[in-house]
Every structure is written in structure tokens, then in C-alpha cells.
Design a protein around this motif. Sequence first.
Motif, PDB file in Angstrom:
ATOM      1  N   CYS A  38      -4.178  -3.121   3.947  1.00 39.10           N
ATOM      2  CA  CYS A  38      -4.688  -2.984   2.573  1.00 39.10           C
ATOM      3  C   CYS A  38      -3.929  -3.856   1.580  1.00 39.10           C
ATOM      4  CB  CYS A  38      -4.634  -1.525   2.140  1.00 39.10           C
ATOM      5  SG  CYS A  38      -5.763  -0.533   3.116  1.00 39.10           S
ATOM      6  N   CYS A  65      -0.875   7.902   2.959  1.00 41.30           N
ATOM      7  CA  CYS A  65      -2.093   7.514   3.685  1.00 41.30           C
ATOM      8  C   CYS A  65      -2.089   8.080   5.102  1.00 41.30           C
ATOM      9  CB  CYS A  65      -2.186   5.995   3.727  1.00 41.30           C
ATOM     10  SG  CYS A  65      -3.579   5.438   4.715  1.00 41.30           S
ATOM     11  N   SER A 103       2.127  -3.957   4.328  1.00 41.53           N
ATOM     12  CA  SER A 103       1.051  -3.005   4.618  1.00 41.53           C
ATOM     13  C   SER A 103       1.552  -1.935   5.576  1.00 41.53           C
ATOM     14  CB  SER A 103      -0.138  -3.723   5.279  1.00 41.53           C
ATOM     15  OG  SER A 103      -0.890  -4.387   4.307  1.00 41.53           O
ATOM     16  N   GLY A 104       1.056  -0.711   5.379  1.00 44.01           N
ATOM     17  CA  GLY A 104       1.539   0.423   6.162  1.00 44.01           C
ATOM     18  C   GLY A 104       0.908   0.563   7.538  1.00 44.01           C
ATOM     19  N   CYS A 105      -0.134  -0.237   7.823  1.00 43.68           N
ATOM     20  CA  CYS A 105      -0.697  -0.265   9.178  1.00 43.68           C
ATOM     21  C   CYS A 105      -1.574  -1.518   9.281  1.00 43.68           C
ATOM     22  CB  CYS A 105      -1.513   0.998   9.475  1.00 43.68           C
ATOM     23  SG  CYS A 105      -3.143   0.981   8.718  1.00 43.68           S
ATOM     24  N   ARG A 125      -4.565  -1.979   9.151  1.00 48.55           N
ATOM     25  CA  ARG A 125      -5.752  -2.087   8.280  1.00 48.55           C
ATOM     26  C   ARG A 125      -5.486  -3.042   7.124  1.00 48.55           C
ATOM     27  NH1 ARG A 125      -5.837   2.581  10.646  1.00 48.55           N
ATOM     28  NH2 ARG A 125      -7.787   3.418  11.490  1.00 48.55           N
ATOM     29  N   CYS A 159       0.862  -1.172   0.000  1.00 49.11           N
ATOM     30  CA  CYS A 159       0.000   0.000   0.000  1.00 49.11           C
ATOM     31  C   CYS A 159       0.904   1.230   0.000  1.00 49.11           C
ATOM     32  CB  CYS A 159      -0.895  -0.010   1.233  1.00 49.11           C
ATOM     33  SG  CYS A 159       0.012   0.296   2.748  1.00 49.11           S
ATOM     34  N   GLY A 179      -1.258   5.475   7.866  1.00 47.79           N
ATOM     35  CA  GLY A 179       0.018   4.757   7.784  1.00 47.79           C
ATOM     36  C   GLY A 179       0.956   5.098   8.926  1.00 47.79           C
ATOM     37  N   GLY A 183       1.296   3.439   2.292  1.00 53.55           N
ATOM     38  CA  GLY A 183       1.904   3.664   3.601  1.00 53.55           C
ATOM     39  C   GLY A 183       1.842   5.112   4.053  1.00 53.55           C
TER      40      GLY A 183
HETATM   41  S1  SF4 Z   1      -2.684  -0.504   5.157  1.00 52.80           S
HETATM   42 FE1  SF4 Z   1      -2.870   1.237   6.418  1.00 52.80          FE
HETATM   43  S2  SF4 Z   1      -1.327   2.542   5.618  1.00 52.80           S
HETATM   44 FE2  SF4 Z   1      -1.698   1.105   4.090  1.00 52.80          FE
HETATM   45  S3  SF4 Z   1      -3.193   2.077   2.807  1.00 52.80           S
HETATM   46 FE3  SF4 Z   1      -4.265   0.753   4.237  1.00 52.80          FE
HETATM   47  S4  SF4 Z   1      -4.803   2.119   5.833  1.00 52.80           S
HETATM   48 FE4  SF4 Z   1      -3.233   3.139   4.697  1.00 52.80          FE
END
Ligand code: SF4
Length: 864
Positions: free
Chosen positions: A695, A657, A689-691, A693, A651, A660, A653
Motif C-alpha cells: 500500500c 491492518c 509497506s507492511g506486507c 500488498r 502504511c 500486515g 502495518g
Molecule cells: S501494505 Fe499490507 S500491511 Fe500495509 S496496509 Fe497494505 S495490506 Fe495492510
Amino acid sequence: MNSGVVTSKKPSSVKQKIVVVGNGMVGHHFVEQLCQSPKRQDYEITVLSAESRLAYDRVHLSGYFAGKSAADLALTTPGHYRELGVAFELDAKVVALDKDEKTVTTSGGKSFSYDKLILATGSYPFVPPIEGNDREHCLVYRTLEDLAAIENAARQSKVGVVVGGGLLGLEAANALKQLGLETHVVEFAPQLMGVQLDKPGGQLLRAMIEDLGVNVHTEKATKIITDGEQCHHRMEFADGSHLETDLILFSAGIRPYDNLAREFDLALGERGGIVVDNHCQTSDKAIYAIGECALWNNFIFGLVAPGYKMAKVAAGHICGESGQFTGADMSTKLKLMGVDVGSIGDAHGKTPGARCYTYENQVAQTYKKIVISPDGKHLIGAVLVGDTSDYDTLLQYALNGIELPEMPESLILPSLQREKPGLGADSLPDSATICSCHNVTKGDIITAIDDGNTELKQLTACTKASTGCGGCSALLKNVFEAELDKRGVEVKKDLCQHFAYSRTELFHIIKAEQIKTFEQLISKHGQGLGCEVCKPTVASILASAWNDYILEDPHIPLQDTNDVFLGNMQKDGTYSVVPRIPGGEITPDKLIVIGQVAKEYNLYTKITGGQRIDLFGARVDQLPDIWKRLIDAGMETGHAYGKSLRTVKSCVGNTWCRYGVQDSMSMAIFLEERYKGLRSPHKLKFAVSGCTRECAEAQSKDIGVIATEHGWNLYVSGNGGMKPRHADLFATDLDDKTLVQYIDRYLMFYVRMADRLQRTSVWLENLEGGLEYVKSVVIDDHLGINDELEAQMQAIVASYQCEWKTTIENPEKVKRFRQFVNSGQSDSNVQFVTERAQIRPARPEEKHPGERIPAVDITENRPV
Ligand code: SF4
Ligand SMILES: Cc1cc2nc3c(=O)[nH]c(=O)nc-3n(C[C@H](O)[C@H](O)[C@H](O)COP(=O)(O)OP(=O)(O)OC[C@H]3O[C@@H](n4cnc5c(N)ncnc54)[C@H](O)[C@@H]3O)c2cc1C
Ligand code: SF4
């Protein structure tokens, strides 16, 4: 050199002279049988072959078009025959036989006297007596020379027709398709493979083959072949229709090479074939006939297994043994253009009173039928199309007269609650035939184990089981391991009959002894010539260990088709082009180049789940030019064809985002750049993934990385696809350096330890100690190998090369992509139509039979 002269210790006058005419698969098998006999010393063996080379594997002839060379298909070598003390003459067609003087004479005028003569002259393809059947590029499919002629004709052709929709005809059609021709099959009967399949089975096979881009025409009798308007030839059919083509392959059955018997007065069958008795002796007791030239019980066996049985019986009879040929099973399991097909015994249910059960799944495209005896107790036939996973079990029921379970239909119905009745090694009687090529029973295997053959290599060497078509390898292994288990012997996980080592052991040998080629490995640690299992496995280990360019000459024969052409072959015979787009990030300039290339070569473009762009519909000869354009623009291979790292999905990140917590983009790009050259037991997919969530769906990947406030959580051995598996959390809150260290170690440990074609998910699940064990190795250095694992990964990273760049810089290598290609200025042979403003392969009903329509024209002319 075309002859082998052998000197021997015993005076030759004392020895019986055995002359073998024909060195096909069966003639060669006879030689091997006699050479293994304890009475070997009593015989002087001479082989006379009409071909210019010693025996080769005709069954796997089609492999030639997938990159196999004549040497790969060879069953023996001149050196091996000399070692065995077997004299041979090549290009030595026997043209005369004197039964009174007991001599044969070759076309070169050489005579050879014999005490026993073995006719193993095989058969030749039947060419129907149609006017025009001798026109240019009207060919057959039987010898390596035929293949060279087909290849040559294909270069000047766009459309190819196979006359005959039987087993061999469909193999031939596959070859034409691999050569890039628009392929048609013309069959006289109402269905394909009419001998082996019933009507619904034949219909499904037809549909599946048509889906693969082969045009099938049934109930067509060719009347005449004349000049075509669009192509070289025009085939006129009895029903008034016609088909235009440039190349015609006749595959309308075989006829025995029985001319020696015919001209020199041996008994023949009414419709040909040299009549033999149960000892394979002809009407002259000094002459034997074996293989496809022999007629036993008014029947000619067109498969290799019965020929091998005959060879064994004849060799045994000459040595004074009492074995007899009493017929052979004609069951077949094969893959035709990727479609699984199986046929057992009375497939048509012709036995009076026979009844059948059928199961058809139109969604999954599978059809299964079993035919049971009138008393309902035994299986007497079966047809399987689209799924042959039940074949081995059904064959054991049929061959060994095993009583059917209470509900026979459960043998072919899908096992919804895993209650399908299995037929384990223990439930087979000792009389069960395990290998039908060499007629080896379970009892023979048990005897061989009791005689001390407790390694698979020894067992196959002494029984020959699984050294024929190889179809029984898995069952043989099961029986072998079950028997060893009973005896309390630790079971060795041999890779195959050529290597008495597991994949892991071979990896260690290759590393420890610095072995760089398959030849070095097999000559030092294996036996024989290698097979479909060991060659790609060793290729993968060599690549993981040394990271050589995979198209170095010694490595080429080991690779599968996708690796040979550095691209994935698609269902219509074209290839896909997939440049690497690390982390899914791409500049507008590169996007423009991809777009320009796709437009220029009329390729279908699609953004994949792995966040890159696939280009479909490239002909093999276009690949080097396409890749040159992409590489000049700074791109490189995406290894979509290899057992290696595919993509690192990501994603955006914390760069873009608002949720992120780390820079997932940079990490994904770093990881993709680091591991992009790693060859492994199976493909590898990553995501970052940046967090939480998530994605990028990292928990369904082999390596998943999810950002936390404090660093990265590492997940391992997840899988999407057919058997989804949620990844296991391996370690939490890692800093960048530790994360990469753990991934290095984890991957290298997997590369060393896993079996061939084992994804990380299956490997972890099967590994003793599972996740905790791997953690102890990777995190706690329980085995003390972490420095080594990291150094090995570093060596791979440092020696990375883009295989496509290396290829296009080497004109010799580029030639490989031209050898099967049509003449220079030709248009594509594959027909496309336009859908949603892009090309896609035409479905059978959308094609224009016999017409050569350039892909571009169709695209432009068809309404969107
Ligand atoms: S995983 Fe987290 S950081 Fe990455 S796009 Fe989804 S919400 Fe944003
Ligand atoms: C494309 C293809 C795919 C096949 N697939 C399968 C399969 O999947 N499963 C299966 O069981 N079978 C398959 N077969 C059939 C199998 O290859 C044959 O059953 C087997 O090769 C027969 O062996 P043979 O030795 O009797 O005859 P051949 O292999 O034909 O050998 C006979 C040899 O004798 C030589 N000869 C003939 N006359 C003379 C003479 N007068 N003097 C000297 N030499 C002579 C010929 O040139 C030839 O080299 C396939 C065959 C082909 C062509
Ligand atoms: S069973 Fe065969 S038919 Fe089968 S292999 Fe054994 S090797 Fe061949």
C-alpha cells in the motif's frame, strides 16, 4: 582602497601607455586579453572606472536578488589586478579628453597620458521622456548600486511596474517578483521580446509569464506619471487607461555612453555610438572603442559576446595582430522566470524567400519555429519558447552553414521513436563556432588538444571557451571528450572549468583533507571564482561530509534560492512551509497547531503524496515566525527544499491492518528519523509497506522496504516522476539491524559516487557493473569500505540539527528573511482568491490591476 599603483621592472618610458576608460565586462575582458599577450611587457596598463568597484558580471546581475553578493558577481579583485600589474582608479569618471596632448582627466582632476586609449564606457538605460519620470522610486536596472536602490524602494512598495517588455525588462520583472512585489510589465509594442521572438512565440511567452503571476500590458504608451490614490504613482496611458504603482523600473532600451566622443570630437553615428572600423579604431587612430559604446557598421551590439570579440580584436591590433571584427551572432538562449526562450538569427523570417516550419504544443506549452533559406538548404533563424533543448543543435546548423537534413521539420518535432537527427561532436566541421562569447571554433579546440591541453581545465584556460556566459559548456565538453576518445586518451570527468576533478574525486579530497569551506577547496584544488555548477555541488558535498549548518556565512553564497530561504519558492513568489511528519504519523495536538498556524497566516493546506502537510502562500518575512510556532510545538523542518531525504511513506502495518506481517509504521518512523539530515546529490524518497500488498508503493522509491514473514525485503533505486523506474530487489528477509546497515552503506556509497543532480535510479543505471556491483560493495564488502561508510553515516546521524531551529535561535540569521521585505505592517503583495474555502494565487484575469488588496480581504469577500 580605491586605486592600485603598480611598479614594474622595465622602465616605464620604454613602455606604451594603455589607458582603458570603463571597467565593465568588456573593458575588463580587454585587460585580460592584453595581459595574456606575449607582448604584455611592452605595455603599461591603467584602468579608470567610474564605478566604485572593479568589473562584475552584469549578465547575472539578477542573481543578487536570489542571494548572490557583490563578491559573488565580481569578475576580478584588486589583488588580481595588482598581480597582473594593472594600475586602476575607482570612482574615476573620465570627463575630459585631449586628443592632441593624448591625455584624459577624471572628475577628481587627475590626468593620465596615453599612447593608446580604449573607450569601454558601455551604455546606460534609456528613460523615456515622460513627465514624472524623475519621481521618487522611478529607477533603472544596470549597476549594483541600482539594485541596492531597487531593494530599498521595494521595502516601501507593494506594486512594481517595469516599463519595457524586452529581454532586460523581463529580467527586471523577475527581480521585482523575487522582491515580493505585485509585478506588472508595460510594453509599448503589441508583444513581449519583439526583437527576438515572432508573434506566436511572444504570445506564448506572455501566457506563461502571466501564469507565473506577472501582469503584462501591451500596446501601452505612458503619457504622464502623477500621484496615485492607492499607490505612490499613477501611470496614465495614451489609450485613457491607467495603472497605479509604488515603484517604476525603466527598461526601455539602452543608449551608448558616447559623451566623451561627442564632446571631444570623435565620429559618432546619427543616433549615437562611437563609430569604429574593423579594428575597433575610432576616427582617431590612437583611440579604440569597444563594447556597448561602439557603433560598428551602424549597429550597436547589446550583448556581451560581441563586446568580447571587439576587446580581443582591439588588444590584438595594438599588439600588431591582424584579426578584424566582422560582426557577431546575436542569437540568445535564456531562462526568463523559469520559461525557456531561444532566438537564432532571422527569427522573424524577414529574408526574402525564406520559409518556415512551426510546431506548437498548447498542452505542453511549447512553440518552435525554424526559418530556412530560400533554397531550403540552410537554417537561417529559429524561435523556441517553453523548450530550448534543440537550441544548441539548431545554432550549430545556423552558425556553421551545415546542410539541413532531408526533412528539416524533424529538427523541432518531438522524437516519438527517438529518430531525431542528432548533431554529434563528430558531425561538426572544424570551423564550427563552439563558444560564441570568445569566438572559439572546434578547430581551435582540436589545436589546443594537440598542443597538449588534455584536461578540460587546461583547455578552457588556454582557449577561454565556456568562460563567458557558459552556455556552451555542455557542447565544449562533448567535443573535448570526443576528440580525446579519438586519440585513445582516457576521458577525465571534470566537474567544470573550475575543478579538474569529478564530483566523486572532490568528495574524497574534501574528506581526506578535512576541507570545510568552498574557499579552501577552490584555492587549493581549483581555479577562478566558481560557477553555478561547482558551487551548489560543493555545498552539497560539504553538507554530506560534515553536516554543518547550511546557512553558515561561508556556505550561503553556494546555496540555491530554496536552500538560502529554507523553503521552496512557489510560482507566485511565496514560499511553502513543510514540517516533517515522520512516517505520516501525527498527533492531534500537532495537527491542531498546524491548523492554527495555517489559519492565522492564511496559508493554503494540502496533504501530499509523501503523507505530510504542505502549507503554501507564506511570505519570506513570515517564515521565521511560522517556523517558531511549529518548532515550539515539537515539529521540525521537513527539508522539502533540500537535496536530501524528503519522506518515508508508510502504511499502518500489522499494528492496525489485518494483512500486515511487520510493524511498518515503526520502521518508517525509525528510518525517517535516522536519515532526515542527510544531504545527497539529489532528493531521496523512501517507503515501507507492511506486507506484499504494497500500500505504501515502496517499489517506486529510492529506498523501498516491504515486510515479509521473516523480516524485510529491501528494494533500491526506484523512481516515480518523469522517468518512472521500478525499484530493484536488493536483498530479502533481512532483520532490522542488517536492513539499516545495508541502507547506510547503499546511501553513503551513492552520496560519494553519484554525479551532481543524479537520482539513485539514474546513478545505478549508469554505474559500471550496475546492481550486481553495488551488491558486491554493500553486501560482500568487495571494496573493504563498509566500516567507513557506516561510520560516516553514523557521524551524519549524530550531528543532525533542524536548520530552522538553528535559524530562529540566531537573530542575525533571522535578518536574512527580512531584507527583501516590505514595510512592517504591510499586507501581502500577492493577490489570492478563494477556491474550495482556501486561498490560491489569483490568475491574471482575476487580479485587480493597480489595486493593493490584502489577501485576507479577497479571501473573505469572494464567493466560494
Ligand atoms: S501494505 Fe499490507 S500491511 Fe500495509 S496496509 Fe497494505 S495490506 Fe495492510
Ligand atoms: C540586467 C542585465 C542583464 C543582461 N543580460 C545579458 C545576457 O543575458 N546576455 C548578454 O549577452 N548580455 C546581457 N546583458 C548586457 C551585458 O551586460 C552588456 O552587453 C555588457 O555588460 C556590456 O559591457 P560593456 O563593458 O560594454 O559596458 P558596461 O558593462 O556598461 O561597462 C561600462 C563601464 O564603463 C563605465 N563608464 C562609463 N563612462 C565612463 C567614464 N566616462 N569614465 C570611466 N568609466 C566610465 C560605466 O560606469 C561602466 O562601469 C545584460 C545587462 C543587464 C543590465
Ligand atoms: S557560446 Fe557563449 S554565448 Fe555561448 S558561451 Fe560560450 S560562453 Fe557564451
